[in-house]
Design an enzyme around this catalytic site. Structure first.
Site, mmCIF file in Angstrom:
data_model
loop_
_atom_site.group_PDB
_atom_site.id
_atom_site.type_symbol
_atom_site.label_atom_id
_atom_site.label_comp_id
_atom_site.label_asym_id
_atom_site.label_seq_id
_atom_site.Cartn_x
_atom_site.Cartn_y
_atom_site.Cartn_z
ATOM 1 N N GLU A 14 0.839 -1.200 0.000
ATOM 2 C CA GLU A 14 0.000 0.000 0.000
ATOM 3 C C GLU A 14 0.879 1.258 0.000
ATOM 4 O O GLU A 14 0.594 2.230 -0.707
ATOM 5 C CB GLU A 14 -0.912 0.025 1.236
ATOM 6 C CG GLU A 14 -1.892 -1.145 1.346
ATOM 7 C CD GLU A 14 -1.330 -2.345 2.116
ATOM 8 O OE1 GLU A 14 -0.113 -2.612 2.000
ATOM 9 O OE2 GLU A 14 -2.116 -2.999 2.822
ATOM 10 N N SER A 17 21.924 -42.390 -9.461
ATOM 11 C CA SER A 17 20.651 -41.696 -9.716
ATOM 12 C C SER A 17 20.845 -40.456 -10.579
ATOM 13 O O SER A 17 19.909 -39.688 -10.769
ATOM 14 C CB SER A 17 19.993 -41.303 -8.394
ATOM 15 O OG SER A 17 20.791 -40.349 -7.728
ATOM 16 N N ARG A 75 12.675 -24.176 -4.848
ATOM 17 C CA ARG A 75 13.494 -23.973 -3.643
ATOM 18 C C ARG A 75 13.555 -22.486 -3.300
ATOM 19 O O ARG A 75 13.382 -22.091 -2.152
ATOM 20 C CB ARG A 75 14.932 -24.464 -3.877
ATOM 21 C CG ARG A 75 15.132 -25.947 -3.733
ATOM 22 C CD ARG A 75 16.626 -26.284 -3.824
ATOM 23 N NE ARG A 75 16.829 -27.723 -3.835
ATOM 24 C CZ ARG A 75 18.001 -28.323 -4.037
ATOM 25 N NH1 ARG A 75 19.087 -27.589 -4.235
ATOM 26 N NH2 ARG A 75 18.099 -29.633 -4.027
ATOM 27 N N ASP A 77 24.614 -38.429 -0.473
ATOM 28 C CA ASP A 77 24.679 -37.712 -1.755
ATOM 29 C C ASP A 77 25.596 -36.496 -1.667
ATOM 30 O O ASP A 77 25.830 -35.823 -2.663
ATOM 31 C CB ASP A 77 23.279 -37.233 -2.187
ATOM 32 C CG ASP A 77 22.297 -38.381 -2.302
ATOM 33 O OD1 ASP A 77 22.744 -39.544 -2.277
ATOM 34 O OD2 ASP A 77 21.084 -38.114 -2.428
ATOM 35 N N GLU A 102 12.613 -32.225 0.618
ATOM 36 C CA GLU A 102 13.353 -32.949 -0.425
ATOM 37 C C GLU A 102 14.163 -34.021 0.267
ATOM 38 O O GLU A 102 15.287 -33.762 0.702
ATOM 39 C CB GLU A 102 14.309 -32.010 -1.166
ATOM 40 C CG GLU A 102 13.651 -31.034 -2.076
ATOM 41 C CD GLU A 102 14.688 -30.379 -3.001
ATOM 42 O OE1 GLU A 102 15.049 -30.968 -4.022
ATOM 43 O OE2 GLU A 102 15.138 -29.266 -2.668
#
EC number: 3.5.4.26
Lengths: 377, 377
Positions: free
Chosen positions: B56, B172, B188, B204, B306
């Site tokens: 505003e 993967s 993300r 990982d 995740e």
């Protein structure tokens, strides 16, 4: 060859007409024909059933005297040979058609180019290649059989979002919703044959037939075909170890069944509509590639594979699938539930089976994905 | 209350403006404002960052003298309290606004209805409920936190078509394509925090941060924000057994990290941007429900989960997921590859986790599905 916008419109109409035969023409291709004279459609037709008149003949019959001087739009090159009906190239010539535009030439070596040659010799102008892609899509099975000597194989798979087909205890009713199951009925009805494994027939006591009342909830109704006109696809089951018995539900439906086996079962009393077909072994199992060639020689164009994870996996592994149809239900069933496809263990991501997504649609509460195997060059 | 087509157009514009804050406003909500006088937009604004001026105020600043006598369209009821900035209800009144239309009332009990009351008392006409659904969708996290005291949890999962996340040997990279991975970067960046498990960080060696160069390949570029303006989401990792060590890649990126643990690890030398947060145990693990409440009390609105199949499965099982985002790659990896979600064994199809598909889109060669848990009444 240059085609006009008008040409395109008429051929698109011929393609729409051709589709009307999709439940019934097997083993013939779907063909549509439109006759146009002075900017007006004077005749239309499609092929409905093998042994009955071809699309061109139907269109000429509708046009009557007006066929004289008209242009014909046909989705497939008019046939030149006497099959169950007289050659259409001759019919078009006799009816006084002055120009024939075909979407594609005939892939059948018995016909290819000959229909156009007959017309040309008779002084009828010809052209081809208009909406060819759409015309090819009308007849994946017929074209594949003509080109490769194998049927076009559609592998249907249904699972939860996490790729599961049944609980650990075997329960699987129902993963997908009623709309998706109706869609499967509709696809079954459009295929020449349904292929499954003995396990599915024994463990699930599956009938694998088309249920008219379910089909009537689909686009099938638009064709106003009654249940007598419904052709049951041939039901084919792989039973290399002769585990099937005539008392199973599968054999209670009186419509053609082919049992693919490596050794004829002469002890069972099979109903008259059951044929045993001998296929050589490979690694202790039915040689699937040879089986497909045999089925194609029995005029099966479109084969719908509805099998468990082992047989589906084997077809996928051997690169025998032309198209995949996946139904994915909005459910998570967890890692201890049963998987979708059995494949050899991969040790590198480069080895996995790669597909290409062609189409994604919501079917009721489920998602339907059409995919093709990625061609490795 | 009856709204006109013009009202709708202006509010739709205010909603578009509000969206411009989606990468930056946390923990504040996204808000947009449009000032209209004599059928002309005289001022526009949105909230960009906590501590900076509200939508505003920005709109009034742009309008200047023209604000006098204008109507304000605001996506959220103007605030009535002194926070980091003065109350907007006062500001609108002082600027001479004669009517305020809000898409929705404020869900924050500190404000709800009070902003409108201040305006009404000052003789400013008010109305609300215009494009309310769209306004609600602007701020799932803020609204969920205000209503339930928990963040809005989005569970991201990525797999092959047969629900696999890695080969048996753990490989993967990559299942989904680069466009899908860019889309994840974009999501993300829009979440306040990313939650993962110790396994992902250890096995990982995942960083779980937003990479500006990847984000610049997405819709993020439309906002012309430079890398300094990019807010890294807080990275949260569950480590109930204190298995994490400061040498992991995760701790090399200098941006806030919260370690959720059941026992503080006082032996490790954690960098200054790492906070350990104590959460009570439940069944030998972190109590996830309590953890979420704690995170909400630290002003986390939107939480992006995740994680691997165990943690994702646990959130799903405990009904702590508000929204699922699935990326499905056109690949078949086979039954011996690793699964997507670990759930308890179900013995009846009625027990499986049911979802509702909300949206299906192609992202590059992959499919993205947005789904919500089915509410069981």
């Amino acid at each position: 060859m240059q085609f006009t916008q008008e040409d395109r419109v008429y051929m698109a109409r011929a393609i729409e007409l051709a589709k009307k035969g999709r439940y019934t023409t097997t083993p013939n291709p779907n063909v549509g024909c439109v006759l146009v004279k002075s900017g007006e459609i004077v005749g239309e037709g499609f092929h409905q059933k093998a042994g009955q008149s071809h699309a061109e003949v139907n269109a000429i019959a509708m046009a009557g005297e007006k066929a004289k001087g008209a242009t014909a739009y046909v989705t497939l090159e008019p046939c030149s040979h006497f099959g169950l009906t007289p050659p259409c190239a001759e019919g078009l010539k006799k009816a006084g058609i002055i120009k024939v535009i075909s979407a594609m030439v005939d892939p059948n070596p018995k016909v290819s180019g000959k229909g156009l040659a007959i017309l040309n010799e008779a002084g009828v102008e010809t052209a081809h290649g208009l909406l060819e892609k759409e015309a090819i899509d009308l007849n994946p099975g017929f074209l594949t059989r003509m080109k490769t000597g194998k049927p076009f194989v559609t592998c249907k798979l249904a699972s939860s979002l996490d790729g599961k087909t049944a609980l650990k205890n075997g329960q699987s009713k129902w993963i997908t919703g009623s709309k998706a199951r109706q869609d499967v009925q509709n696809l079954r009805a459009q295929n020449c044959a349904i292929l499954t494994g003995a396990d599915t027939v024994i463990l699930d006591n599956a009938k694998m037939n088309v249920r008219y009342e379910e089909l009537m909830k689909t686009e099938f109704t638009e064709l106003n075909l009654n249940s007598d006109q419904l052709r049951q696809p041939i039901r084919i089951v792989i039973d290399s170890q002769n585990r099937l018995t005539p008392d199973l539900e599968f054999f209670k439906i009186s419509s053609p069944i082919i049992i693919l086996t490596t050794k004829l079962d002469k002890s069972s009393q099979w109903p008259h509509f059951v044929t045993q077909m001998l296929v050589p072994e490979r690694d202790g199992k039915i040689d699937l590639s040879v089986a497909l060639t045999k089925l194609a020689s029995h005029n099966i164009n479109n084969l719908f594979l509805e099998a468990g994870h082992t047989l589906s996996g084997k077809f996928s592994e051997l690169d025998l699938v032309d198209q995949y149809i996946f139904y994915i239900a909005p459910k998570l069933m967890g890692d201890c539930s049963k998987g979708l496809v059995n494949l050899p263990e991969f040790t590198n991501m480069m080895q996995v089976n790669e597909l290409t997504f062609l189409e994604v649609t919501m079917i009721g509460e489920d998602i339907r994905i059409i995919a093709s195997p990625k061609k490795t060059n």
